[in-house]
Every structure is written in structure tokens, then in C-alpha cells.
Design a protein around this motif. Structure first.
Motif, PDB file in Angstrom:
ATOM      1  N   GLN A  12       4.375  16.543 -13.523  1.00 45.49           N
ATOM      2  CA  GLN A  12       5.497  17.473 -13.678  1.00 45.49           C
ATOM      3  C   GLN A  12       5.105  18.907 -13.347  1.00 45.49           C
ATOM      4  N   GLY A  13       3.932  19.093 -12.764  1.00 43.20           N
ATOM      5  CA  GLY A  13       3.510  20.442 -12.419  1.00 43.20           C
ATOM      6  C   GLY A  13       3.050  21.255 -13.610  1.00 43.20           C
ATOM      7  N   ALA A  14       2.387  20.623 -14.565  1.00 46.84           N
ATOM      8  CA  ALA A  14       1.893  21.338 -15.745  1.00 46.84           C
ATOM      9  C   ALA A  14       0.864  22.381 -15.336  1.00 46.84           C
ATOM     10  N   PRO A  15       0.771  23.487 -16.072  1.00 48.28           N
ATOM     11  CA  PRO A  15      -0.252  24.504 -15.758  1.00 48.28           C
ATOM     12  C   PRO A  15      -1.646  23.886 -15.818  1.00 48.28           C
ATOM     13  N   GLU A  16      -2.519  24.333 -14.927  1.00 46.40           N
ATOM     14  CA  GLU A  16      -3.878  23.809 -14.873  1.00 46.40           C
ATOM     15  C   GLU A  16      -4.877  24.960 -14.783  1.00 46.40           C
ATOM     16  N   PRO A  17      -5.093  25.662 -15.882  1.00 47.91           N
ATOM     17  CA  PRO A  17      -6.061  26.770 -15.858  1.00 47.91           C
ATOM     18  C   PRO A  17      -7.469  26.246 -15.640  1.00 47.91           C
ATOM     19  N   ASP A  18      -8.282  27.030 -14.963  1.00 48.63           N
ATOM     20  CA  ASP A  18      -9.661  26.651 -14.675  1.00 48.63           C
ATOM     21  C   ASP A  18     -10.451  26.606 -15.985  1.00 48.63           C
ATOM     22  N   PRO A  19     -10.984  25.435 -16.379  1.00 37.27           N
ATOM     23  CA  PRO A  19     -11.687  25.339 -17.650  1.00 37.27           C
ATOM     24  C   PRO A  19     -13.146  25.772 -17.585  1.00 37.27           C
ATOM     25  N   TRP A  20     -13.637  26.104 -16.376  1.00 35.76           N
ATOM     26  CA  TRP A  20     -15.065  26.361 -16.211  1.00 35.76           C
ATOM     27  C   TRP A  20     -15.392  27.845 -16.309  1.00 35.76           C
ATOM     28  N   ARG A  21     -16.378  28.162 -17.156  1.00 37.82           N
ATOM     29  CA  ARG A  21     -16.923  29.521 -17.232  1.00 37.82           C
ATOM     30  C   ARG A  21     -18.118  29.613 -16.292  1.00 37.82           C
ATOM     31  N   GLN A  22     -18.305  30.774 -15.704  1.00 35.65           N
ATOM     32  CA  GLN A  22     -19.372  30.934 -14.727  1.00 35.65           C
ATOM     33  C   GLN A  22     -20.746  30.647 -15.330  1.00 35.65           C
ATOM     34  N   GLN A  23     -20.962  31.015 -16.582  1.00 33.29           N
ATOM     35  CA  GLN A  23     -22.275  30.790 -17.183  1.00 33.29           C
ATOM     36  C   GLN A  23     -22.569  29.313 -17.400  1.00 33.29           C
ATOM     37  N   ASP A  24     -21.543  28.468 -17.426  1.00 39.89           N
ATOM     38  CA  ASP A  24     -21.783  27.032 -17.516  1.00 39.89           C
ATOM     39  C   ASP A  24     -22.065  26.424 -16.147  1.00 39.89           C
ATOM     40  N   LEU A  25     -21.535  27.026 -15.107  1.00 44.51           N
ATOM     41  CA  LEU A  25     -21.831  26.577 -13.743  1.00 44.51           C
ATOM     42  C   LEU A  25     -23.199  27.076 -13.285  1.00 44.51           C
ATOM     43  N   THR A  26     -23.469  28.332 -13.527  1.00 45.36           N
ATOM     44  CA  THR A  26     -24.760  28.927 -13.182  1.00 45.36           C
ATOM     45  C   THR A  26     -25.236  29.769 -14.362  1.00 45.36           C
ATOM     46  N   PRO A  27     -26.098  29.216 -15.212  1.00 46.52           N
ATOM     47  CA  PRO A  27     -26.575  29.963 -16.384  1.00 46.52           C
ATOM     48  C   PRO A  27     -27.228  31.285 -15.998  1.00 46.52           C
ATOM     49  N   VAL A  28     -27.141  32.232 -16.887  1.00 46.03           N
ATOM     50  CA  VAL A  28     -27.645  33.582 -16.619  1.00 46.03           C
ATOM     51  C   VAL A  28     -29.146  33.571 -16.355  1.00 46.03           C
ATOM     52  N   VAL A  61       0.833  -1.204   0.000  1.00 49.48           N
ATOM     53  CA  VAL A  61       0.000   0.000   0.000  1.00 49.48           C
ATOM     54  C   VAL A  61       0.868   1.255   0.000  1.00 49.48           C
ATOM     55  N   SER A  62       0.498   2.234  -0.826  1.00 50.51           N
ATOM     56  CA  SER A  62       1.238   3.491  -0.913  1.00 50.51           C
ATOM     57  C   SER A  62       1.199   4.247   0.406  1.00 50.51           C
ATOM     58  N   PRO A  63       2.138   5.180   0.610  1.00 57.00           N
ATOM     59  CA  PRO A  63       2.129   5.998   1.823  1.00 57.00           C
ATOM     60  C   PRO A  63       0.831   6.778   1.975  1.00 57.00           C
ATOM     61  N   ASP A  64       0.521   7.187   3.204  1.00 55.92           N
ATOM     62  CA  ASP A  64      -0.711   7.938   3.424  1.00 55.92           C
ATOM     63  C   ASP A  64      -0.592   9.364   2.888  1.00 55.92           C
ATOM     64  N   LEU A  65      -1.682  10.107   2.970  1.00 57.39           N
ATOM     65  CA  LEU A  65      -1.746  11.426   2.360  1.00 57.39           C
ATOM     66  C   LEU A  65      -0.887  12.480   3.053  1.00 57.39           C
ATOM     67  N   SER A  66      -0.333  12.152   4.200  1.00 60.38           N
ATOM     68  CA  SER A  66       0.550  13.111   4.868  1.00 60.38           C
ATOM     69  C   SER A  66       1.952  13.105   4.283  1.00 60.38           C
ATOM     70  N   LYS A  67       2.233  12.168   3.399  1.00 62.34           N
ATOM     71  CA  LYS A  67       3.594  11.984   2.881  1.00 62.34           C
ATOM     72  C   LYS A  67       3.657  12.218   1.376  1.00 62.34           C
ATOM     73  N   ASP A  68       4.842  12.628   0.919  1.00 60.69           N
ATOM     74  CA  ASP A  68       5.097  12.759  -0.507  1.00 60.69           C
ATOM     75  C   ASP A  68       5.417  11.389  -1.096  1.00 60.69           C
ATOM     76  N   LEU A  69       4.972  11.173  -2.312  1.00 69.09           N
ATOM     77  CA  LEU A  69       5.379   9.978  -3.033  1.00 69.09           C
ATOM     78  C   LEU A  69       6.785  10.175  -3.586  1.00 69.09           C
ATOM     79  N   PRO A  70       7.594   9.118  -3.644  1.00 71.64           N
ATOM     80  CA  PRO A  70       8.989   9.265  -4.092  1.00 71.64           C
ATOM     81  C   PRO A  70       9.138   9.960  -5.434  1.00 71.64           C
ATOM     82  N   LYS A  71       8.257   9.636  -6.409  1.00 71.23           N
ATOM     83  CA  LYS A  71       8.374  10.273  -7.716  1.00 71.23           C
ATOM     84  C   LYS A  71       7.136  11.079  -8.085  1.00 71.23           C
ATOM     85  N   GLY A  72       6.295  11.350  -7.116  1.00 75.47           N
ATOM     86  CA  GLY A  72       5.090  12.114  -7.380  1.00 75.47           C
ATOM     87  C   GLY A  72       3.991  11.254  -7.954  1.00 75.47           C
TER      88      GLY A  72
END
Length: 481
Positions: free
Chosen positions: A364-380, A336-347
């Protein structure tokens, strides 16, 4: 569910309330892009599926990970659309230890897609033989298929609550391990904001269209069609939040909320893609942002203050975290992998599975821009939540000049219980300018929404999609220019 800073969005009030007592992991990633790999890996504590190899993963997919190590002391409640058990006699489940004077062997709801209680202490044969291998007892535990069949139940929290109540009544002093696997947020996304079905839970939606607005491969040819699917996706997540609120209320009512560890996560995400499979993503950025990245929130026993962890974590680390909270030991056959308090050896490592090949992608820490527009979450306009790509001021008014009726080959109003109606339209070729992919829908001469046409280079350039308020009839319009 989470915004770019890791806060629960206001559309999810029950998750927001739970976050106040929980640790939020803002960079949590799935182990794999398919449910039948991702969920078993989560239960078995596997953070690198590809490293395990195909033979080992076949074994993992045929058992239920850490659950047997908990079942000797815990009442185990499981609700999943993938759950199968072959036995239908009273000899298959036990409640209480054989040494107890009150030991009783009884059937406790083992069946396809129902709650199961796997007992409290030592399990009597033949039930004990089902753990942890397939061994003729667990049947196709993780073989629900790509989409779990037609009309798989998305509103399943009642079954999970029924299991908790049965466990409480059967063994009031025993701790409980509950696994609630809901498919409400799994494709197809087919409900409105109240959780009522707009159309039946089936795939494909119509011939040559895997999802609403998509082509046969499940990809989307215009931004507006991507938007209609995102709004359906958001509705499903909102309905999950409603169901979660019921489950938390039950835990509080029976006095178990405070000392319970609650883990909220997903097996994997999905990309609203233009070219690639939704389980892979069009780009590396989308793969990590929408497919691999999953929500992860953990309320520890007696936790009353929020906390945030920004370091990357894997869903394979959940199993050890649960074992630690339960004071249990992992089965000997699991590393079993380490618990959530620990880093994984290679991520974290996210595996894309296809054609029997498991391809690892190391975080590798790639950029993760928010893909959600507000009108798709709560339509006008909540009265017309799927009006996309048109002037909102037209809604509820007469069809203006400059629009001409669309000559149609077919109009398919797919039945559902919602007040919103999914309509799939095929127009006569040449009726409208194929370069203009948005039109109007009216009922009784009043504009009620938009029809979204697939692009000219799609597999069905004359097919349109609309979700509008139900009416006796619908008319479709395109611009005269």
C-alpha cells in the motif's frame, strides 16, 4: 545495501560497479518471509503465495520452477545449501543431446550442498524424471530448515565458479543458467569485515539466546544490542559483495559478462526487532521496510547504462524476466507472473507464513525510512568495530576512575577464526546497576570495547555480550554510580 534513494552504498564496491550496468528496482518485495516459500516462489514466478493455497505451495516447494524449461538448451549450474539429490550413480545426469555423436551420460557433482550441472539438451532418464516433481529423485529440495543446520557454508562462491568452469569445459558453445544461492547474508550473521568467522555458524548462539545479543525468541532488549547485530549483518553483506566481485570477474574472464543477464536479489529480509519475530517486524512499517523489501538489480544482456524503476515489483516477476531473456517458454504447469517491465494487477503481495497459515499483505506504499545508521555500516574506529555505547576516546587507554570490576559467574569466549572475539558473560546478580546496560571491556588494563547487558526485563538480565579484539583474558567494568 541500498540507501534511501536506491543507490548502492559505498561499503559495497562490487555491487556499486554492477549497478552502473544494471536496472535498479527501488521498491522490490519478497513473496514470503520464509526461504522455503520465497525461493521456490521466485523460481516458479509466483507473486502471491497465499492465493496459491497450501496444497499448491507444497507442490511448488517440491520442484524447481522454470529450471526444467531451461535445461533442454542450457547447462544448468546450481549451488545452494538447500540442494539435495538422491542419486549417486553416473546414470543421473546427461551432457549433450542423445542425437549427438558425442552424447555422454555422466555424474556431474550431484550431492548435498555442491554444484550441480543439470545437463545441456534433452536429459536422459532417470534424470529427466526428476523434473519438475519430487518423484523420488529430488529429496527435500527446500527443507533445509529454519537456519540450514550448524556451520552451513557462507563462502560458497568458489563452488558456483567451479560449476561455471565445468559447464564451460563440458559444453563450450552452450548457454549457461546459473543459480547461486548464498546464505552469507542469512542469520546467523557471524563474520568480520574480511569474511572470517567470529563465532561458529550455529543457532542458538548459547542457551536461551537465539542470536548475538538477543533473548531466546531472537528479539533485542536494548538499542545497543540491536546495534551489535546490525554491525554483524552489515559485515555479512560486505562479504557477499566480495564474493559477488569474484563471480563477476569470472564471467568477464570467460567472456560471458556482456551477454549475460545477472539478477541480484534476496529471498526476504529480516527485522532487528524488540518484540516480534524478525520475519514479521514490530510494526507494519518495519515489515515492509526490513522484511518484505529486498534488493533487486538486473543487468540485461549487453546493458551498459544504469536505469532505475521506482514502481513496486515482486520477486515473483523475476522468473518471466529470465525466461524472456533466454527465449524460453514457461512449463505448462506454471502460471508465471508478468516480467519486471510490467505492473502487477494488484501490486506486490508479501505473505507471512506461520502455523501453516499464509497471511497476505498487499503493498500500500507504506513509509519506508532508512533503518541503518552510518556507524553500524562503517564503525567509527575500525580497530574496535563493536565498541558501542561508550566514549570512543576511552578505547586504547587505561580504564578511567569511576569504573569498578564486574564480579562474574561465567565468561564464555566462543572460538572463531577472526581477530575479533565474541564473549558472553554472566555477572553475579546485584553486581551492577541493572538500569545501566553498557559497560567497559579491558585486556591488560587497556579498554578494548564495550559489554552490552540485556535489560532488566529480559530473559537474562545478568547476561552481557561483547565483541572485542582477541586477548588472553578479559575484564569487565560497570560504573560505580
Amino acid at each position: 545495501m541500498f540507501d534511501g534513494s536506491g543507490e548502492i552504498r559505498p561499503e559495497f564496491p562490487n555491487l556499486k560497479a554492477l549497478q552502473a550496468d544494471s536496472t535498479t528496482y527501488t521498491h522490490a518485495y519478497s513473496a514470503a518471509n520464509y526461504t522455503d516459500y520465497a525461493v521456490p516462489s521466485m523460481l516458479a514466478g509466483i507473486s502471491d503465495v497465499a492465493e496459491q493455497g497450501p496444497d499448491r505451495m507444497q507442490e511448488v516447494r517440491a520442484n524447481i520452477g522454470i529450471v526444467p524449461s531451461l535445461a533442454s538448451e542450457y547447462s544448468v549450474v546450481m549451488e545452494s545449501p538447500l540442494y539435495r539429490f538422491e542419486c549417486d550413480t553416473s546414470d543421473c545426469a546427461s551432457v549433450g543431446a542423445p542425437a549427438d555423436g558425442n552424447f555422454a551420460s555422466r555424474m556431474l557433482g550431484f550431492a548435498a550442498d555442491t554444484v550441480a550441472i543439470a545437463g545441456r539438451t534433452a536429459l536422459a532418464r532417470p534424470f529427466s524424471d526428476a523434473f519438475p516433481s519430487l518423484d523420488g529423485k529430488w529429496r527435500d529440495f527446500w527443507s533445509g530448515g529454519d537456519e540450514f543446520g550448524d556451520n552451513a557454508e557462507g563462502n560458497s562462491v568458489g563452488k558456483a565458479i567451479a560449476g561455471l568452469r565445468l559447464a564451460e569445459a563440458t559444453a563450450p558453445t552452450a548457454p549457461i543458467f546459473a543459480f547461486w544461492h548464498t546464505i552469507r547474508t542469512h542469520a546467523p550473521w557471524n563474520v568480520d569485515r574480511e569474511g572470517k568467522e567470529i563465532y561458529p555458524s550455529r543457532l542458538p548462539i548459547v542457551d536461551d539466546a537465539h542470536m548475538v545479543g538477543s533473548n531466546k525468541a531472537g528479539t533485542y532488549s536494548t538499542p545497543e544490542l540491536q546495534s551489535i547485530e546490525r554491525r554483524l549483518y552489515a559485515n555479512s553483506a560486505i562479504d557477499f559483495d566480495r564474493q559477488l566481485g569474484q563471480l563477476v570477474a569470472e564471467l568477464k574472464a570467460i567472456g560471458r559478462y556482456d551477454n549475460t543477464i545477472i539478477v541480484v536479489t534476496a529471498d526476504h529480509g529480516a527485522g532487528i526487532t524488540v518484540e516480534a519475530d524478525r520475519r514479521i517486524g514490530d510494526t507494519l512499517e518495519q515489515r515492509w521496510t526490513e522484511v518484505a523489501h529486498v534488493p533487486l538489480m538486473v543487468k540485461d544482456p549487453n546493458q551498459t547504462e544504469p536505469a532505475t524503476v521506482v514502481a513496486p515489483r515482486s520477486t515473483g516477476q523475476i522468473a518471466r524476466t529470465v525466461l524472456n531473456a533466454a527465449g524460453a517458454t514457461a512449463p505448462a504447469n506454471l502460471a508465471v507472473s508478468p516480467d519486471l517491465s510490467k505492473d502487477l494487477p494488484k501490486g506486490p503481495v508479501f505473505a507471512t507464513v506461520g502455523g501453516g497459515i499464509m497471511t497476505p499483505w498487499v503493498y500500500q506504499g507504506a513509509p519506508e525510512p532508512d533503518p541503518w545508521r552510518q556507524q553500524d555500516l562503517t564503525p567509527v574506529n575500525s580497530d574496535y568495530p563493536f565498541a558501542i555505547g561508550i566514549d570512543d576516546s576511552l578505547l586504547g587507554t587505561s580504564v578511567p576512575g569511576g569504573w569498578v570490576p564486574v564480579e562474574t559467574d561465567s565468561i564464555d569466549a566462543i572460538p572463531g577464526e577472526s581477530t575479533q572475539q565474541l564473549v558472553v558473560i554472566t555477572r553475579v546478580p546485584g553486581t551492577c546497576d541493572p538500569a545501566i546496560t553498557t559497560g567497559l571491556v579491558s585486556s591488560g588494563g587497556v579498554v578494548t570495547g564495550s559489554v552490552l547487558w540485556q535489560s532488566a526485563n529480559s530473559n537474562a538480565p545478568d547476561r552481557g555480550w561483547a565483541i572485542v579484539p582477541k586477548a588472553e583474558s578479559y575484564q569487565f567494568w560497570c560504573t560505580s554510580g
